[in-house]
Design an enzyme around this catalytic site. Structure first.
Site, short mmCIF file in Angstrom:
data_model
loop_
_atom_site.label_atom_id
_atom_site.label_comp_id
_atom_site.label_asym_id
_atom_site.label_seq_id
_atom_site.Cartn_x
_atom_site.Cartn_y
_atom_site.Cartn_z
N LYS A 111 0.83 -1.21 0.00
CA LYS A 111 0.00 0.00 0.00
C LYS A 111 0.87 1.26 0.00
O LYS A 111 0.56 2.24 -0.67
CB LYS A 111 -0.92 0.02 1.23
CG LYS A 111 -2.12 -0.88 1.07
CD LYS A 111 -3.17 -0.21 0.20
CE LYS A 111 -4.31 -1.17 -0.06
NZ LYS A 111 -5.18 -0.76 -1.12
N LYS A 194 -6.38 -13.38 -13.57
CA LYS A 194 -7.71 -13.57 -12.97
C LYS A 194 -8.61 -12.38 -13.22
O LYS A 194 -8.16 -11.29 -13.55
CB LYS A 194 -7.58 -13.86 -11.49
CG LYS A 194 -7.03 -12.71 -10.67
CD LYS A 194 -7.25 -12.97 -9.20
CE LYS A 194 -7.19 -11.65 -8.44
NZ LYS A 194 -7.86 -11.62 -7.18
N LYS A 197 -10.86 -6.53 -9.72
CA LYS A 197 -11.19 -5.10 -9.73
C LYS A 197 -10.04 -4.32 -10.33
O LYS A 197 -10.21 -3.53 -11.26
CB LYS A 197 -11.38 -4.68 -8.27
CG LYS A 197 -12.47 -3.68 -8.08
CD LYS A 197 -12.86 -3.62 -6.61
CE LYS A 197 -13.72 -4.81 -6.23
NZ LYS A 197 -13.81 -5.01 -4.79
P1 AMP Z 1 -11.98 -8.06 -4.06
O1 AMP Z 1 -12.96 -7.81 -5.15
O2 AMP Z 1 -10.59 -7.98 -4.59
O3 AMP Z 1 -12.22 -7.26 -2.83
O4 AMP Z 1 -12.15 -9.59 -3.68
C1 AMP Z 1 -13.04 -10.07 -2.72
C2 AMP Z 1 -12.94 -11.57 -2.65
O5 AMP Z 1 -13.47 -12.12 -3.86
C3 AMP Z 1 -11.51 -12.11 -2.57
O6 AMP Z 1 -11.08 -12.27 -1.26
C4 AMP Z 1 -11.62 -13.45 -3.25
O7 AMP Z 1 -12.04 -14.44 -2.34
C5 AMP Z 1 -12.72 -13.26 -4.25
N1 AMP Z 1 -12.23 -13.08 -5.63
C6 AMP Z 1 -11.92 -11.91 -6.24
N2 AMP Z 1 -11.56 -12.12 -7.52
C7 AMP Z 1 -11.64 -13.46 -7.75
C8 AMP Z 1 -11.43 -14.31 -8.87
N3 AMP Z 1 -11.07 -13.84 -10.05
N4 AMP Z 1 -11.63 -15.64 -8.72
C9 AMP Z 1 -12.00 -16.14 -7.52
N5 AMP Z 1 -12.23 -15.40 -6.43
C10 AMP Z 1 -12.06 -14.07 -6.53
#
Ligand code: AMP
Length: 329
Positions: A111, A194, A197
């Site tokens: 960060k 993957k 966001k």
């Molecule tokens: P975030 O959107 O980065 O805050 O992600 C929240 C949670 O969503 C993460 O802790 C992961 O468990 C899950 N996650 C996010 N992106 C993926 C992805 N491409 N595939 C699987 N799980 C995901």
């Protein structure tokens, strides 16, 4: 029944990766555990969100998780800042968190690199706030992704340190939730990596069908199989991975066979994939829209969550104050 605690970032809309990677596991957990799911709006302050956006972001995320199936009757779903006891426990835990260990945390170093103009103390003490979130409900288990493993290790450290300093077996030492084989990574449509966001390649649950179709039709492919039974390249394997979660088995079989016979047409594969994604997201999108515009329901859910979370959090803080030695006059 064991207790599970998990935080939800109040930023952005849910994409398919979030749904199949995290939300679906939440839905399973809420059937078998005493779950606390909170929207981490205190945490979000480390990036200085615009005050005009904060409440709207929280509301949208709450609506999306409810639409995706989180059930306020089964779980405690609350807004972190609705429970100030979390802030008090953070202050108390801060007294036994050391500068060196906080500075060495990977998430802090990342960060600090990402926002060098805003390396605030909240970033440094993020693991302490996270520890407070978890142990305030005496959690047994915490679902964590790879990026949060070290922070959960810190939570365990802070909880056991408190127990040691005050010579009490007070806090549960939470363990990472083990999903076994159930953890899937949803890829993006850009050929590798993957869906995420920060990768800016999400297909969102709230997205309109036209936009989904456009994204899928633009997905990266390759020049096609040249000999029977050749292995899948990464971009094509990624399309099949998404199919695995949204399409019927016979659809997947059909296109796999077309591929191995070298007669596959990627245009048809994409059309089918778009159709299946849209079929999957449409009922959720409609539910998101209905819930997001139902202020009364959202406020009822938030109030219910706040009351349940407060009860559990205030009990812990009361006991911690007692252990530390605060006494009322
Ligand atoms: P975030 O959107 O980065 O805050 O992600 C929240 C949670 O969503 C993460 O802790 C992961 O468990 C899950 N996650 C996010 N992106 C993926 C992805 N491409 N595939 C699987 N799980 C995901």
């Amino acid at each position: 029944m064991e207790t599970v605690v998990s935080g939800i970032r109040p930023t952005g809309n849910l994409h398919l990766g979030n749904y199949f990677g995290a939300v679906r596991n939440f839905l399973k957990m809420q059937e078998n555990y005493n779950c606390y799911f909170f929207i981490a709006d205190y945490h979000s302050l480390t990036t200085h969100p615009n005050p005009k956006d904060l409440h709207g972001n929280v509301k949208q995320v709450l609506a999306e998780y409810l639409a995706a199936g989180l059930d306020p009757e089964k779980s405690t779903i609350y807004i972190q800042s609705d429970v100030p006891a979390v802030a008090e426990l953070t202050l108390l835990l801060n007294m036994n968190a050391y500068l060196g260990e906080l500075e060495r945390t990977t998430s802090f170093k990342d960060k600090a690199r990402q926002q060098p103009e805003n390396v605030n103390a909240g970033l440094l003490t993020y693991p302490v706030l996270m520890a407070a979130d978890i142990i305030i409900h005496q959690a047994h288990k915490v679902p964590v992704g790879k990026d949060q493993e070290q922070n959960l290790e810190m939570t365990r450290k802070f909880a056991s340190r408190f127990n040691r300093i005050y010579k009490q077996d007070y806090f549960n030492i939470p363990r990472p939730f083990n999903f076994g084989d159930e953890l899937i990574k949803i890829p993006g449509l850009d050929g590798s990596g993957k869906m995420g966001k920060s990768e800016n390649n999400g297909i969102f649950l709230a997205e309109d069908p036209k936009s989904i179709r456009k994204k899928v039709m633009r997905a990266v492919t390759d020049s096609g199989p040249t000999e029977p039974n050749s292995p899948l390249s990464e971009p094509i394997a990624n399309l099949f991975t998404i199919m695995e979660v949204v399409s019927k088995e016979e659809t997947i079989e059909f296109f796999k066979e077309e591929y191995s016979k070298c007669s596959i047409r990627y245009g048809d594969l994409k059309k089918q994939l778009a159709k299946d994604i849209i079929e999957f997201t449409t009922p959720i999108r409609e539910k998101i829209e209905a819930i997001a515009s139902d202020e009364q329901y959202l406020s009822k859910v938030a109030k219910m969550g706040r009351e349940k979370a407060m009860e559990s959090a205030e009990k812990t803080v009361r006991e911690v104050r007692e252990i530390i030695g605060f006494r009322p006059f």
